[in-house]
Design a protein around this motif. Structure first.
Motif, short mmCIF file in Angstrom:
data_model
loop_
_atom_site.label_atom_id
_atom_site.label_comp_id
_atom_site.label_asym_id
_atom_site.label_seq_id
_atom_site.Cartn_x
_atom_site.Cartn_y
_atom_site.Cartn_z
N GLN A 55 9.30 -14.20 -0.47
CA GLN A 55 8.34 -14.97 0.31
C GLN A 55 9.04 -15.97 1.22
N ASN A 83 4.38 -7.12 9.62
CA ASN A 83 3.70 -6.72 8.40
C ASN A 83 3.72 -5.21 8.20
N ARG A 240 -1.43 -14.42 4.15
CA ARG A 240 -1.24 -13.55 2.99
C ARG A 240 -2.47 -13.57 2.08
N TYR A 261 -2.46 -6.65 3.07
CA TYR A 261 -3.59 -7.42 2.55
C TYR A 261 -4.95 -6.88 3.00
#
Length: 510
Positions: A55, A83, A240, A261
């Motif tokens: 992260q 992403n 996120r 996500y």
């Protein structure tokens, strides 16, 4: 992947203060994203690599994106690209010892390129606390208390799509209420908080921000609108945060590989329009030259038109697809009607990618002008509201109007449909079963099952749970499944058509 190639450049990108020269070079950051993203994705799939390290790298790269871009559109594009590379990396990794060892080495080299000390390979263990219900959590999680899990939903409270929003919300709330009456999710009650954007994408960001910052929601479920999702998804990805089962079949919520996500329940518009093309050509024997596409002039309409064009190519049809537009969020169909009347050769079928009232107005204006015209709508039209509008005009306007569905017939007797109707009768007495509210109910039911299987509960663990769900049988007559490379649970399309009474009857599309 050669990490050493970009060591110096990465160091300059992440350096503080940020190099002003890179502010005009987003292409540099895009190229680095194609190298950093897969490494981060591979590392995130390995249980022995501390997710805090992963992260940290993601946060640093997103800050680099922020500093290297000049506007929100450019920033969103780079974020989505990054992403996508992360998802690609995750999909390539089987979390085997060899691949995870390689991911560890690559991540360590990236960290060293930033001048950071090498991190320990052992995972960081969060401080765990036991709630009053006995469930274990890893410290405070946004939108979750020992008594509640809070979700957000952005929908139109008013305007041309208000009924779709109301129905979607009603289905989700019915599923939440049913679960809460049975004790909730591991003792926590589910709560849905809604915000209005009026179906206007210019208002979507403010609604998302209200729910995320003020209401502190855990995730989003059931947002309405394609153009609206184009705004909402980058916002959710940047934070996120789960973006689950939006009420759209558009490609924007179905990237390949999928955004980590973003999850969908229903089939896509491309799948619906392809089913309609095959039905019209093979079952109704309509010439491709005599089929047109009536679309809202926006990304929703674009997606439907693209689906029809793709279906033509798959069937080796060389004819150009005729597209007839009307302005977004209006009922201004006069120009479209004139184009239908003037079309040569005469049209025999219209595939409709439109909202309910615009679709009804179009059918009203063309029913007598072009006798025998077949009207075939995708599910986003809003089945109940379309039927209501057409019934006001009379039986000849309802009879034979087709609508594809991403859910089974609400008049059916599958176990989940019966559960839905019982829940609707109990928690929304007087409300008739509806295809959109059934979609909301199914979507929420899938999410609830995943929530119950995730303990301790946080977003990353919930995503992992969803991606591991296989052969999920809710009683729909078809099984559902997710995976790392598959964030759409269902590809099933059901056919329905209105009769003279304005009631939907099942039809076979194949």
């Amino acid at each position: 992947m050669a990490v050493r190639w970009s060591t110096l450049i990465i160091g300059s990108v992440f350096a503080a203060p940020f190099s002003p020269a890179l502010a005009a070079a987003p292409d540099v950051v895009r190229e680095l994203g194609s190298r950093v993203g897969p490494i981060v994705g591979q590392a995130s799939a390995c249980p022995d690599i501390a997710q805090g390290r992963v992260q940290g790298m993601v946060d640093k790269f997103r800050e680099a994106i922020r500093l290297a871009t000049r506007n929100d559109g450019e920033r969103d594009q780079l974020t989505r690209s990054f992403n996508g590379y992360i998802a690609e990396g995750r999909s390539r990794t089987g979390a085997s010892q060899a691949t995870c060892a390689a991911a560890e080495r690559q991540l360590t080299e990236l960290e060293r390129s930033l001048g950071e000390p090498a991190a320990a390979t052992a995972p960081i263990t969060p401080v765990k606390a036991e709630t009053t219900t006995g469930a274990v959590t890893a410290g405070p999680v946004r939108g979750i208390t020992d008594r509640e899990i809070r979700f957000g939903m952005v929908l139109p409270f008013s305007g041309i799509r208000k009924e779709t929003g109301r129905q979607m919300r009603q289905g989700i709330e019915a599923a939440f209420a049913r679960t809460n009456d049975a004790g909730g999710v591991n003792g926590r009650m589910l709560r849905l908080v809604a915000a209005d954007d009026g179906y206007d994408p210019n208002r979507t960001l403010a609604a998302m921000t209200q729910l995320y910052d003020k209401e502190q929601v855990f995730g989003f479920i059931g947002n309405v609108g394609t153009a609206n999702s184009q705004v909402a998804i980058p916002y959710a990805l940047e934070r996120r945060t789960l973006y689950f089962a939006p009420n759209t079949g558009a490609a924007v919520v179905r990237r390949d590989p999928p955004d980590r996500y973003v999850f969908n329940y229903r089939a896509s518009y491309a799948e619906e329009t392809a089913a309609l093309v095959r039905y019209l050509i093979r079952m109704k024997r309509v010439s491709p030259k005599q089929i047109a596409v009536f679309t809202q002039q926006d990304p929703f309409g674009d997606d439907g038109y693209t689906g029809v064009a793709k279906a033509y190519r798959q069937l080796n049809i060389g004819d150009t697809v005729t597209r007839i537009n009307y302005p977004r969020a209006t009922m201004d169909v006069e120009e479209a009607v004139n184009q239908v009347k003037a079309h040569k050769p005469g049209l025999k079928a219209i595939i409709m990618v439109a909202t309910d009232r615009a679709a009804a107005k179009f059918i009203e204006k063309t029913r007598d002008a072009v006798p025998g015209l077949i009207y075939a709508n995708v599910s986003a039209v809003g089945s109940t509201s379309l039927a209501t509008e057409l019934k006001l005009l009379g039986p000849r306007f309802t009879n034979g109007v087709i609508v594809t569905q991403g859910v089974p017939a609400v008049s059916g007797y599958s176990s989940l449909v019966l559960d839905y109707k019982n829940a609707l009768a109990k928690y929304a007495p007087g409300e008739a079963p509806d295809y959109t509210s059934l979609e909301g109910y199914i979507s929420a039911t899938i999410l609830i099952q995943a929530l119950k299987q995730t303990n301790p509960l946080d977003t990353e663990r919930l995503i992992d749970t969803l991606e591991s769900m296989r052969s999920l049988d809710l009683g729909l007559g078809t099984t559902l499944a997710f995976g790392r490379a598959e964030h759409q649970a269902s590809h099933k399309i059901w056919g329905t058509a209105l009769d003279e009474t304005g009631t939907y009857q099942a039809i076979e599309l194949e």
